[in-house]
Design a protein around this motif. Structure first.
Motif, PDB file in Angstrom:
ATOM      1  N   PRO A 120       0.173   0.213  -8.258  1.00  0.00           N
ATOM      2  CA  PRO A 120      -1.091   0.911  -7.638  1.00  0.00           C
ATOM      3  C   PRO A 120      -1.200   2.028  -8.720  1.00  0.00           C
ATOM      4  CG  PRO A 120       1.309   1.403  -6.581  1.00  0.00           C
ATOM      5  CD  PRO A 120       1.267   0.425  -7.540  1.00  0.00           C
ATOM      6  N   TYR A 135       1.459   5.486  -1.337  1.00  0.00           N
ATOM      7  CA  TYR A 135       0.796   6.746  -1.830  1.00  0.00           C
ATOM      8  C   TYR A 135       1.904   7.775  -1.984  1.00  0.00           C
ATOM      9  CZ  TYR A 135       1.781   8.301   2.977  1.00  0.00           C
ATOM     10  OH  TYR A 135       2.378   8.634   4.553  1.00  0.00           O
ATOM     11  N   ARG A 190      -8.527  -1.498   3.158  1.00  0.00           N
ATOM     12  CA  ARG A 190      -7.079  -1.087   3.771  1.00  0.00           C
ATOM     13  C   ARG A 190      -7.155  -1.829   5.271  1.00  0.00           C
ATOM     14  NH1 ARG A 190      -4.616   2.804   7.326  1.00  0.00           N
ATOM     15  NH2 ARG A 190      -6.510   3.937   7.446  1.00  0.00           N
ATOM     16  N   GLU A 206     -11.068   1.771  -0.978  1.00  0.00           N
ATOM     17  CA  GLU A 206      -9.731   1.732  -0.583  1.00  0.00           C
ATOM     18  C   GLU A 206      -9.705   1.750   1.020  1.00  0.00           C
ATOM     19  OE1 GLU A 206      -7.619   4.808  -2.856  1.00  0.00           O
ATOM     20  OE2 GLU A 206      -8.156   3.929  -4.689  1.00  0.00           O
ATOM     21  N   SER A 218       0.790  -1.250   0.066  1.00  0.00           N
ATOM     22  CA  SER A 218      -0.022   0.081  -0.033  1.00  0.00           C
ATOM     23  C   SER A 218       0.886   1.030   0.183  1.00  0.00           C
ATOM     24  CB  SER A 218      -0.912   0.252   1.245  1.00  0.00           C
ATOM     25  OG  SER A 218      -1.976  -1.221   1.306  1.00  0.00           O
ATOM     26  N   THR A 226      -4.121   6.312  -0.348  1.00  0.00           N
ATOM     27  CA  THR A 226      -3.440   5.109  -0.289  1.00  0.00           C
ATOM     28  C   THR A 226      -3.995   4.171  -1.167  1.00  0.00           C
ATOM     29  OG1 THR A 226      -2.912   5.478   2.148  1.00  0.00           O
ATOM     30  CG2 THR A 226      -2.366   3.352   1.208  1.00  0.00           C
ATOM     31  N   SER A 227      -3.156   3.490  -1.973  1.00  0.00           N
ATOM     32  CA  SER A 227      -3.465   2.462  -2.977  1.00  0.00           C
ATOM     33  C   SER A 227      -3.849   1.263  -2.356  1.00  0.00           C
ATOM     34  CB  SER A 227      -2.459   2.234  -4.075  1.00  0.00           C
ATOM     35  OG  SER A 227      -1.254   1.491  -3.410  1.00  0.00           O
ATOM     36  N   VAL A 228      -4.839   0.156  -2.969  1.00  0.00           N
ATOM     37  CA  VAL A 228      -5.026  -0.926  -2.630  1.00  0.00           C
ATOM     38  C   VAL A 228      -3.713  -1.778  -2.719  1.00  0.00           C
ATOM     39  CG1 VAL A 228      -5.998  -3.080  -3.256  1.00  0.00           C
ATOM     40  CG2 VAL A 228      -7.150  -0.952  -3.225  1.00  0.00           C
ATOM     41  N   PRO A 229      -3.162  -2.660  -1.738  1.00  0.00           N
ATOM     42  CA  PRO A 229      -2.118  -3.156  -1.863  1.00  0.00           C
ATOM     43  C   PRO A 229      -1.856  -3.934  -3.147  1.00  0.00           C
ATOM     44  CG  PRO A 229      -2.823  -3.959   0.172  1.00  0.00           C
ATOM     45  CD  PRO A 229      -3.830  -2.968  -0.623  1.00  0.00           C
TER      46      PRO A 229
END
Length: 409
Positions: A114, A88, A221, A217, A86, A107-110
């Motif tokens: 991303p 950003y 998370r 997201e 994850s 924050t991106s998804v794992p």
């Protein structure tokens, strides 16, 4: 008595020191952006030193060609990660050699690759790619600075790729100059709830609205292990507060999202779909979807249902696909969260599909509420059972202009 005398003497010394250092001179500083600062030098000599330094810095800045306008930054994607993480991206705003503003993507998804589509304005910038660690300090994976030149920047998006340590980040830039006048009052943000998907997507310049992506997201998370996620409701007052934040200020909403109870986040997402003026799945194909449920062969039924999605507008179709992929990932943790595909279809079906309103341009057979709910749940359940759903596209391409180009630095 001796203690009292010492205390009195100490107090007199402190009063003398305070009197000696009390500023009697002031220096007012005003910037073109409308900000003001007041300096309080303690002597005329120090005041004159400040004036000389500021005068020198001002002349140096005037001699150099600097940007004055709006720089828009769209951070698209990152690659080069060694394992799903994850992450950003931070964008820092440069102002007279110090960085006093900062924005970041959510924050991106794992993932190993991303994607984002968070656009913001700046004048000069530095970028950092940051890995988010649960319960630990976030780690900077890499950083880079971009030299901004008004001669090379333009009003149309220009895509480029920057290397931030081990990670390559793809972004687009465009620049619009404006005179050195104090900015006018910022126009209020348009509401996002109770607005059609097509209208919202157009005003945000995306295919999947920010509110949907931010909530999804955040649930992925920290909510995939939550028992009854989407079935258990959050506090209605907290949901209302978060809804109001999304309607007025996206940045504030994202900040609140981070600290909100996860069932409040899931409640906001359900409320968004429930309050759409027209259901995410257009009412015009409701009856056609109901008929596909009568097809006995599973493969043929699914093919017909996917074909019907092509008649939806791009924002509706990609938002639905984005949500379906998310719910499939939620169901993968059903051993922990107790939310099977059928449970999720039961929760979301009535919000995503609605029977056409007879007399508003829709004519056809009607059904009672119990039949309608069965169709709503079964349609969503059939889509969720699909193992090869088309991928969702979240943002419109920023490099469609003829002038766009890709550069590596």
């Amino acid at each position: 008595m001796a203690l009292a005398a010492r205390s009195r003497k100490k107090l007199e010394q402190m009063e003398l020191m305070l009197l000696t250092h009390t500023p009697v001179y002031t220096l007012e500083l005003h910037s073109p952006s409308g900000k003001s600062h007041t300096l309080l030098p303690s002597s005329l000599f120090e005041l004159e030193e400040w004036r000389e330094v500021i005068d020198k810095l001002t002349k140096d800045v005037e001699d150099e060609e600097s940007l004055c306008g709006t720089l828009s930054v769209a951070v698209h994607s990152a690659c080069g990660l060694q394992q799903p993480t994850s992450v950003y991206v931070c964008v820092e705003v440069d102002g007279y050699e110090f960085y006093d503003k900062q924005v970041q993507t959510h924050t991106s998804v794992p993932s190993l690759n991303p994607h984002w589509d968070q656009v913001d304005g700046a004048q000069e910038l530095r970028l950092l790619c940051v890995s988010e660690s649960a319960g630990q300090h976030d780690a900077v994976l890499g950083k880079a600075s971009v030299k901004l030149d008004s001669k090379t920047l333009r009003r149309r998006w220009r895509r480029q790729t920057l290397r931030l340590g081990q990670v390559e980040v793809t972004l687009s830039l465009k620049y619009c100059a404006h005179p050195l006048d104090p900015p006018s009052a910022t126009a209020p943000q348009k509401p996002v709830f109770c607005v059609s998907i097509e209208t919202l997507a157009q005003q945000e310049g995306v295919l999947v609205p920010h509110v949907v992506r931010c909530c999804v997201e955040e649930v992925e998370r920290r909510g995939l292990d939550e028992v009854g996620i989407y079935r258990v409701s959050g506090t209605s007052s907290d949901i209302g507060t978060l809804k109001a934040a999304f309607n007025s200020n996206l940045r504030e909403a994202v900040t609140r999202l981070r600290s909100a109870e996860v069932n409040v986040v899931s409640g906001v997402l359900k409320l968004f779909f429930r309050e759409l003026p027209e259901a995410l799945v257009p009412p015009k194909i409701f009856q056609s979807l109901a008929k596909t449920l009568e097809i006995q062969d599973g493969a043929s039924r699914l093919a017909s249902m996917l074909s019907l999605l092509q008649s939806c507008s791009e924002p509706n179709r990609h938002t639905l696909l984005y949500l379906l992929h998310h719910l499939q990932r939620v169901s993968e943790k059903q051993a922990v969260n107790k939310m099977s595909l059928m449970n999720l279809a039961t929760v979301f079906g009535p919000s995503l599909l609605r029977l056409p309103v007879v007399g508003l341009g829709h004519d056809g057979p009607t059904m009672d509420i119990s039949q309608e709910v069965v169709v709503q749940v079964q349609v969503v359940f059939c889509y969720l059972q699909c193992n090869n759903l088309p991928e969702a596209q979240t943002s419109r391409p920023h490099d469609s202009d003829a002038e766009d180009e890709t550069t590596h630095k």
